[in-house]
Scaffold this active site. Structure first.
Site, PDB file in Angstrom:
ATOM      1  N   GLU A  30       0.839  -1.199   0.000  1.00 21.82           N
ATOM      2  CA  GLU A  30       0.000   0.000   0.000  1.00 21.82           C
ATOM      3  C   GLU A  30       0.874   1.248   0.000  1.00 21.82           C
ATOM      4  O   GLU A  30       1.803   1.368   0.791  1.00 21.82           O
ATOM      5  CB  GLU A  30      -0.900   0.013   1.236  1.00 21.82           C
ATOM      6  CG  GLU A  30      -1.790   1.252   1.340  1.00 21.82           C
ATOM      7  CD  GLU A  30      -2.717   1.175   2.524  1.00 21.82           C
ATOM      8  OE1 GLU A  30      -3.581   0.269   2.532  1.00 21.82           O
ATOM      9  OE2 GLU A  30      -2.566   2.008   3.459  1.00 21.82           O
ATOM     10  N   THR A  61      -3.774   4.955  -1.624  1.00 16.98           N
ATOM     11  CA  THR A  61      -4.803   5.499  -0.746  1.00 16.98           C
ATOM     12  C   THR A  61      -5.368   6.805  -1.293  1.00 16.98           C
ATOM     13  O   THR A  61      -4.851   7.390  -2.244  1.00 16.98           O
ATOM     14  CB  THR A  61      -4.271   5.719   0.676  1.00 16.98           C
ATOM     15  OG1 THR A  61      -3.246   6.717   0.633  1.00 16.98           O
ATOM     16  CG2 THR A  61      -3.712   4.445   1.256  1.00 16.98           C
ATOM     17  N   ALA A  64      -8.269  12.034   3.137  1.00 15.80           N
ATOM     18  CA  ALA A  64      -9.526  12.409   3.786  1.00 15.80           C
ATOM     19  C   ALA A  64     -10.185  13.559   3.038  1.00 15.80           C
ATOM     20  O   ALA A  64      -9.534  14.525   2.661  1.00 15.80           O
ATOM     21  CB  ALA A  64      -9.269  12.804   5.242  1.00 15.80           C
ATOM     22  N   ARG A 120     -15.796   4.280   3.132  1.00 16.54           N
ATOM     23  CA  ARG A 120     -16.578   5.501   3.315  1.00 16.54           C
ATOM     24  C   ARG A 120     -15.671   6.703   3.523  1.00 16.54           C
ATOM     25  O   ARG A 120     -15.916   7.784   3.009  1.00 16.54           O
ATOM     26  CB  ARG A 120     -17.551   5.351   4.492  1.00 16.54           C
ATOM     27  CG  ARG A 120     -18.514   6.522   4.564  1.00 16.54           C
ATOM     28  CD  ARG A 120     -19.565   6.342   5.629  1.00 16.54           C
ATOM     29  NE  ARG A 120     -19.035   6.568   6.975  1.00 16.54           N
ATOM     30  CZ  ARG A 120     -19.803   6.693   8.058  1.00 16.54           C
ATOM     31  NH1 ARG A 120     -21.117   6.569   7.945  1.00 16.54           N
ATOM     32  NH2 ARG A 120     -19.272   6.896   9.242  1.00 16.54           N
ATOM     33  N   ASP A 122     -12.836   9.123   6.174  1.00 20.08           N
ATOM     34  CA  ASP A 122     -12.897   9.932   7.385  1.00 20.08           C
ATOM     35  C   ASP A 122     -13.187  11.386   7.038  1.00 20.08           C
ATOM     36  O   ASP A 122     -12.818  11.858   5.962  1.00 20.08           O
ATOM     37  CB  ASP A 122     -11.569   9.861   8.141  1.00 20.08           C
ATOM     38  CG  ASP A 122     -11.275   8.472   8.665  1.00 20.08           C
ATOM     39  OD1 ASP A 122     -12.227   7.801   9.106  1.00 20.08           O
ATOM     40  OD2 ASP A 122     -10.100   8.057   8.612  1.00 20.08           O
ATOM     41  N   ALA A 141     -20.514   2.690   3.255  1.00 19.25           N
ATOM     42  CA  ALA A 141     -19.602   2.037   2.309  1.00 19.25           C
ATOM     43  C   ALA A 141     -20.354   1.035   1.439  1.00 19.25           C
ATOM     44  O   ALA A 141     -20.030   0.851   0.266  1.00 19.25           O
ATOM     45  CB  ALA A 141     -18.462   1.352   3.058  1.00 19.25           C
ATOM     46  N   HIS A 165     -14.323  -0.628  13.919  1.00 19.99           N
ATOM     47  CA  HIS A 165     -14.230   0.749  13.451  1.00 19.99           C
ATOM     48  C   HIS A 165     -14.463   1.685  14.636  1.00 19.99           C
ATOM     49  O   HIS A 165     -15.338   1.420  15.487  1.00 19.99           O
ATOM     50  CB  HIS A 165     -15.267   1.011  12.360  1.00 19.99           C
ATOM     51  CG  HIS A 165     -15.063   2.308  11.646  1.00 19.99           C
ATOM     52  ND1 HIS A 165     -15.401   3.530  12.196  1.00 19.99           N
ATOM     53  CD2 HIS A 165     -14.540   2.583  10.421  1.00 19.99           C
ATOM     54  CE1 HIS A 165     -15.099   4.503  11.349  1.00 19.99           C
ATOM     55  NE2 HIS A 165     -14.575   3.950  10.256  1.00 19.99           N
ATOM     56  N   ASP A 174     -20.213  -3.825  14.342  1.00 13.64           N
ATOM     57  CA  ASP A 174     -19.172  -3.659  13.327  1.00 13.64           C
ATOM     58  C   ASP A 174     -19.119  -4.873  12.399  1.00 13.64           C
ATOM     59  O   ASP A 174     -18.957  -4.730  11.182  1.00 13.64           O
ATOM     60  CB  ASP A 174     -17.814  -3.459  14.004  1.00 13.64           C
ATOM     61  CG  ASP A 174     -16.746  -3.008  13.030  1.00 13.64           C
ATOM     62  OD1 ASP A 174     -16.795  -1.830  12.614  1.00 13.64           O
ATOM     63  OD2 ASP A 174     -15.884  -3.829  12.672  1.00 13.64           O
TER      64      ASP A 174
END
Length: 306
Positions: A30, A61, A64, A120, A122, A141, A165, A174
């Site tokens: 990642e 990634t 935000a 979804r 932050d 999500a 989460h 969750d």
């Protein structure tokens, strides 16, 4: 790019779903979009060094609030066109209308990208702040998964949380949210970072008990600096294991010893995960290659097994 060319490109691009279905152990890396020119150079150094290990896929990634949206798309497109790697684009619902989301999905399709990780996301500024839905966006999500599914032939991944989460009221709720994402059309999941194999195994058991068999890939980040412990808690929303924190505290004065312990722990945990049947390992690199290469090389015999 014409639709015909985009379709031909997509037909040649493997999906994470297909790669996992092959039965081989997956290993992946990642990266995140850098904010400076030097960061960009560091990112591509790490990509080229890790490309030689022939990972199953790599992911990029998405900041935000969509703060790195264009950089994410640019990097994913370059990965698709200039490397041998299979890119996965992270994709969030924060601050985006459904119209904007569909446009971005089209951009990925136009770049020949078939793999998207739907999260979804932050809130911008304060990851722990209140989640506020875009007036013309999506709430969960699972809604994002459905939107991507409706847009074309994509392979869709989602996030999983071994601890839970931070916004989930309980582990049970969750787990239910996760299963709903899978039933909405997710092909696989990647976990947030964690530092105890037992946390992943308990998550997998909870999901299996709900009748869900979606493959869950553990996300692993070697601790290479003492400050990484606090950062990991901020990023994951999960407390760092106290027993492991004490081991790092004992060598906190020695940066070399901290790094050695971090790599040793990551290798031990990954071996346990693979022995327990995890489909592979997803390494969170922070755009650096050396620690990840060391862990991977120690695991190479296990990663080659089926």
């Amino acid at each position: 790019m014409s639709l015909g060319r985009s379709s031909r490109m997509a037909a040649r691009v493997p999906t994470v779903r297909d790669l996992l279905a092959s039965g081989d152990r997956s290993f992946s890396f990642e990266f995140f979009p850098p904010k400076t020119d030097e960061g960009e150079r560091q990112l591509w150094r790490a990509i080229r060094e890790l490309e030689a290990l022939r990972p199953t896929f790599v992911s990029v990634t998405y900041g935000a609030g969509g703060s790195t949206r264009d950089r994410t798309v640019d990097i994913v497109e370059r990965l698709a066109h200039e490397t041998t790697l299979t890119p996965v684009a992270h994709f969030t619902a924060v601050n985006h209308s459904v119209r904007e989301l569909r446009h971005l999905i089209g951009r990925f399709a136009g770049a020949g990208v078939r793999n998207i990780l739907a999260v979804r996301g932050d809130p911008p500024g304060d990851p722990t702040g209140e989640w506020i839905k875009h007036p013309e966006g999506v709430e969960y999500a699972e809604d994002l998964v459905r939107l991507i599914r409706q847009a074309g032939e994509f392979c869709v991944g989602v996030a999983a949380f071994p601890y839970k989460h931070p916004r989930s009221p309980s582990i049970e709720s969750d787990t239910e949210y996760f299963v709903r994402k899978c039933r909405a059309g997710a092909d696989y999941a990647i976990t947030q970072m964690f530092f105890r194999a037992e946390d992943y195994l308990r998550l997998r058991d909870r999901v299996t008990a709900k009748g869900c068999d979606t493959p869950i890939i553990p996300g692993v980040m070697p601790v290479t600096h003492y400050s990484t412990i606090a950062r990991s808690e901020q990023l994951s929303g999960a407390p760092f294991p106290p027993e492991l924190a004490r081991r790092f505290e004992a060598v906190a004065h020695d940066p070399v010893a901290v790094r050695e312990l971090g790599i040793e722990h990551a290798v031990e945990m990954c071996r346990t995960l693979l022995d327990e049947g995890a489909p592979g390992i997803h390494f969170i690199t922070f755009n650096r290659s050396s620690a990840t290469r060391e862990v991977f090389q120690a695991l190479a015999p296990a990663m080659a097994g089926t």
